[in-house]
Design a protein around this motif. Structure first.
Motif, PDB file in Angstrom:
ATOM      1  N   PHE A   1     -19.886   8.057  18.537  1.00 24.03           N
ATOM      2  CA  PHE A   1     -19.202   7.584  17.296  1.00 24.03           C
ATOM      3  C   PHE A   1     -18.370   8.777  16.740  1.00 24.03           C
ATOM      4  O   PHE A   1     -17.516   8.584  15.985  1.00 24.03           O
ATOM      5  CB  PHE A   1     -20.107   7.122  16.361  1.00 24.03           C
ATOM      6  N   GLY A   2     -18.784   9.796  16.992  1.00 25.61           N
ATOM      7  CA  GLY A   2     -18.029  11.018  16.477  1.00 25.61           C
ATOM      8  C   GLY A   2     -16.689  10.996  17.126  1.00 25.61           C
ATOM      9  O   GLY A   2     -15.763  11.287  16.551  1.00 25.61           O
ATOM     10  N   GLN A   3     -16.601  10.809  18.323  1.00 30.08           N
ATOM     11  CA  GLN A   3     -15.355  10.701  19.047  1.00 30.08           C
ATOM     12  C   GLN A   3     -14.148   9.384  18.380  1.00 30.08           C
ATOM     13  O   GLN A   3     -13.130   9.779  18.170  1.00 30.08           O
ATOM     14  CB  GLN A   3     -15.725  10.288  20.506  1.00 30.08           C
ATOM     15  N   LYS A   4     -14.886   8.437  18.030  1.00 21.78           N
ATOM     16  CA  LYS A   4     -14.459   7.294  17.440  1.00 21.78           C
ATOM     17  C   LYS A   4     -13.835   7.888  16.122  1.00 21.78           C
ATOM     18  O   LYS A   4     -12.670   7.487  15.786  1.00 21.78           O
ATOM     19  CB  LYS A   4     -15.137   6.238  17.232  1.00 21.78           C
ATOM     20  N   LEU A   5     -14.497   8.204  15.112  1.00 24.91           N
ATOM     21  CA  LEU A   5     -14.309   8.844  13.872  1.00 24.91           C
ATOM     22  C   LEU A   5     -13.216   9.839  14.049  1.00 24.91           C
ATOM     23  O   LEU A   5     -12.114   9.654  13.062  1.00 24.91           O
ATOM     24  CB  LEU A   5     -15.617   9.608  13.403  1.00 24.91           C
TER      25      LEU A   5
ATOM     26  N   LEU B   1     -11.339  16.697  12.897  1.00 27.19           N
ATOM     27  CA  LEU B   1     -12.600  17.333  13.734  1.00 27.19           C
ATOM     28  C   LEU B   1     -13.678  17.588  12.974  1.00 27.19           C
ATOM     29  O   LEU B   1     -14.872  17.175  13.157  1.00 27.19           O
ATOM     30  CB  LEU B   1     -12.098  18.445  14.637  1.00 27.19           C
ATOM     31  N   TYR B   2     -13.532  18.499  11.991  1.00 24.35           N
ATOM     32  CA  TYR B   2     -14.674  18.904  11.004  1.00 24.35           C
ATOM     33  C   TYR B   2     -15.279  17.739  10.425  1.00 24.35           C
ATOM     34  O   TYR B   2     -16.469  17.648  10.477  1.00 24.35           O
ATOM     35  CB  TYR B   2     -13.888  19.976   9.915  1.00 24.35           C
ATOM     36  N   SER B   3     -14.524  16.808   9.848  1.00 25.04           N
ATOM     37  CA  SER B   3     -15.064  15.589   9.159  1.00 25.04           C
ATOM     38  C   SER B   3     -16.059  14.842  10.013  1.00 25.04           C
ATOM     39  O   SER B   3     -17.034  14.418   9.682  1.00 25.04           O
ATOM     40  CB  SER B   3     -14.157  14.867   8.303  1.00 25.04           C
ATOM     41  N   SER B   4     -15.227  14.607  11.304  1.00 22.98           N
ATOM     42  CA  SER B   4     -16.123  13.814  12.326  1.00 22.98           C
ATOM     43  C   SER B   4     -17.391  14.391  12.666  1.00 22.98           C
ATOM     44  O   SER B   4     -18.335  14.023  12.990  1.00 22.98           O
ATOM     45  CB  SER B   4     -15.070  13.203  13.213  1.00 22.98           C
ATOM     46  N   VAL B   5     -17.287  15.691  13.340  1.00 21.81           N
ATOM     47  CA  VAL B   5     -18.531  16.439  13.580  1.00 21.81           C
ATOM     48  C   VAL B   5     -19.695  16.525  12.613  1.00 21.81           C
ATOM     49  O   VAL B   5     -20.800  16.082  12.819  1.00 21.81           O
ATOM     50  CB  VAL B   5     -17.957  17.867  13.943  1.00 21.81           C
ATOM     51  N   VAL B   6     -18.895  16.814  11.406  1.00 19.64           N
ATOM     52  CA  VAL B   6     -20.216  16.670  10.389  1.00 19.64           C
ATOM     53  C   VAL B   6     -20.810  15.367  10.057  1.00 19.64           C
ATOM     54  O   VAL B   6     -22.010  15.198   9.943  1.00 19.64           O
ATOM     55  CB  VAL B   6     -19.577  17.112   8.880  1.00 19.64           C
ATOM     56  N   THR B   7     -20.044  14.433  10.054  1.00 15.01           N
ATOM     57  CA  THR B   7     -20.704  13.111  10.024  1.00 15.01           C
ATOM     58  C   THR B   7     -21.294  12.599  10.844  1.00 15.01           C
ATOM     59  O   THR B   7     -22.665  12.174  10.703  1.00 15.01           O
ATOM     60  CB  THR B   7     -19.243  11.911   9.780  1.00 15.01           C
ATOM     61  N   ALA B   8     -20.960  13.027  12.168  1.00 17.85           N
ATOM     62  CA  ALA B   8     -21.861  12.664  13.331  1.00 17.85           C
ATOM     63  C   ALA B   8     -23.132  13.261  13.119  1.00 17.85           C
ATOM     64  O   ALA B   8     -24.455  12.748  13.499  1.00 17.85           O
ATOM     65  CB  ALA B   8     -21.140  12.761  14.440  1.00 17.85           C
ATOM     66  N   ALA B   9     -23.259  14.804  12.909  1.00 15.75           N
ATOM     67  CA  ALA B   9     -24.503  15.491  12.803  1.00 15.75           C
ATOM     68  C   ALA B   9     -25.304  14.954  11.735  1.00 15.75           C
ATOM     69  O   ALA B   9     -26.661  14.675  11.820  1.00 15.75           O
ATOM     70  CB  ALA B   9     -23.883  16.988  12.484  1.00 15.75           C
ATOM     71  N   VAL B  10     -24.856  14.680  10.777  1.00 11.86           N
ATOM     72  CA  VAL B  10     -25.590  14.082   9.503  1.00 11.86           C
ATOM     73  C   VAL B  10     -26.169  13.066   9.956  1.00 11.86           C
ATOM     74  O   VAL B  10     -27.424  12.572   9.728  1.00 11.86           O
ATOM     75  CB  VAL B  10     -24.635  13.981   8.257  1.00 11.86           C
ATOM     76  N   GLY B  11     -25.565  12.229  10.550  1.00 10.15           N
ATOM     77  CA  GLY B  11     -25.924  10.459  11.145  1.00 10.15           C
ATOM     78  C   GLY B  11     -27.042  10.894  11.812  1.00 10.15           C
ATOM     79  O   GLY B  11     -28.209  10.315  11.919  1.00 10.15           O
ATOM     80  N   TYR B  12     -27.055  11.694  13.077  1.00 12.61           N
ATOM     81  CA  TYR B  12     -28.186  12.087  13.886  1.00 12.61           C
ATOM     82  C   TYR B  12     -29.623  12.683  13.182  1.00 12.61           C
ATOM     83  O   TYR B  12     -30.454  12.237  13.493  1.00 12.61           O
ATOM     84  CB  TYR B  12     -27.759  13.154  14.876  1.00 12.61           C
ATOM     85  N   MET B  13     -28.980  13.501  12.307  1.00  8.82           N
ATOM     86  CA  MET B  13     -30.213  14.179  11.321  1.00  8.82           C
ATOM     87  C   MET B  13     -30.867  13.020  10.537  1.00  8.82           C
ATOM     88  O   MET B  13     -32.100  13.025  10.362  1.00  8.82           O
ATOM     89  CB  MET B  13     -29.857  15.433  10.618  1.00  8.82           C
TER      90      MET B  13
END
Lengths: 291, 76
Positions: free
Chosen positions: A166-170, A176-188
């Motif tokens: 979903f990070g890729q989709k975002l 890139l910054y926002s999608s990586v942070v969002t995906a990482a927060v989602g996983y955590m």
């Protein structure tokens, strides 16, 4: 190409496993031996206390292999085979991911994938159910403990995969910054919820019945009929050291896979990059090639 | 690309298209390798512990004993 990559992944893993074995044999095995010595001495004291109270004394566990075989051969076989299997899984993830995870170079991707596997399959599950040396772990809870551990590993791996997906989709809509942070927060967030739902090992029914509500299965001190401590609890330093060495061992394993697999994958998929990297020197007027 | 070919021939380039596609042969290969790898994971980490394909035998469990502990699997 795919078969070659998988072969190199498995081989990289086997070699990394061999290095991990050298580390384990020199640094971790003395700790494991001390834990087993504690376990034996504690069992002997427990038997003595049970006998004094007229309780039955349990039969000892099997000794199919000597300690020498276990610490010189068994752990080596385990780490090399485990490394080869994980190296093959890294290669599988690599061939699927390449070209599907944005503009990342083949070399860099080969370094990143083992890092993700390390976090997803080992380190994050470790935060809830850490590695334990011999002497820690009650025999009658092995089914629950095994299931809890495997569920944690499975959920962690799936959640991390979905975070990347979903990070890729975002990234189509966000930076890139926002999608990586969002995906990482989602996983955590997923892992935090899981950690709150799953019970601490000490809260398993069989443990509460026998030992009261403890957080873990780490052996408590033994007391005699008068409540006097006659044998200490498991040494804290020994446990801490074992867990740190367990982490170091996996860092060596996954780090080894990354460092061995990346240049091989680069040679297969990006010959120009491999050539440029080989020729790059830190001399004036020559910029080193970025990886 | 054509006007930068002199540069791109000596610098590493990201791959923009997938290496593999979902055809039967590739999927079968990747699935086969993954299952094999997970079997190794299972026999080193789990078998003759919480569940066992060899019944009450403890050979694999005892042989991989130290590795099982150090790799973080529940044991005993």
């Amino acid at each position: 190409m795919v078969k070659q990559l998988i072969g190199r992944g498995a081989l990289s893993g086997a070699v990394a496993g061999l290095v991990a074995f050298l580390f384990a044999r020199i640094f971790a095995e003395p700790i494991i031996s001390k834990a087993i010595a504690y376990e034996s001495a504690r069992d002997a004291m427990q038997d003595k206390l049970d006998k004094a109270q007229g309780l039955p004394v349990p039969a000892p566990g099997p000794d199919i292999f000597s300690r020498t075989i276990q610490m010189d051969v068994g752990i080596g076989a385990a780490l090399i085979l485990f490394g080869a299997a994980m190296g093959a899984l890294v290669a599988v993830g690599y061939v699927i991911a390449i070209g599907r995870v944005g503009r990342v170079r083949p070399f860099t991707l080969a370094l990143l994938i083992p890092a993700f596997y390390f976090a997803g399959a080992y380190f994050v599950p470790f935060l809830k159910y850490p590695a334990n040396p011999p002497a820690i772990g009650h025999e009658n809870t092995i089914k629950e403990r095994g299931a809890l551990f495997l569920v944690t590993v499975a959920v962690s791996c799936i959640a991390l995969f979905l975070a990347v997906y979903f990070g890729q989709k975002l990234h189509k809509r966000l930076s890139l910054y926002s999608s990586v942070v969002t995906a990482a927060v989602g996983y955590m967030a997923v892992m935090a919820v899981l950690f709150l739902i799953l019970p601490p090992l000490g809260h398993l029914h069989a443990n509460v019945v026998e030992y009261g509500r403890q957080a873990t299965e780490t052996p408590l001190p033994l007391t005699d009929a008068n409540g006097k401590i006659v044998f200490p609890g498991f040494p804290a330093d020994l446990l801490a050291k074992f867990r740190v060495y367990s982490i170091v061992n996996q860092v060596i394993l996954w780090g080894g896979i990354a460092l061995l697999f990346a240049p091989q994958a680069q040679r297969l998929l990006d010959p120009a990059g491999a050539k440029a990297a080989k020729e790059s020197r830190l001399v004036e007027g020559h910029t080193p090639v970025a990886v | 690309m054509s006007n930068t070919s002199a540069v791109s021939s000596t610098t590493s380039t990201p791959i923009g298209t997938p290496l593999i596609h979902a055809n039967v042969k590739t999927v079968a290969l990747l699935l086969g390798v993954s299952i094999l790898a997970l079997l190794v994971y299972y026999f080193i980490g789990v078998d003759e512990g919480m569940i066992s394909v060899f019944g009450k035998s403890m050979v694999a469990h005892e042989f991989f004993h130290d590795g099982r502990h150090l790799l973080g699997f529940p044991c005993h």
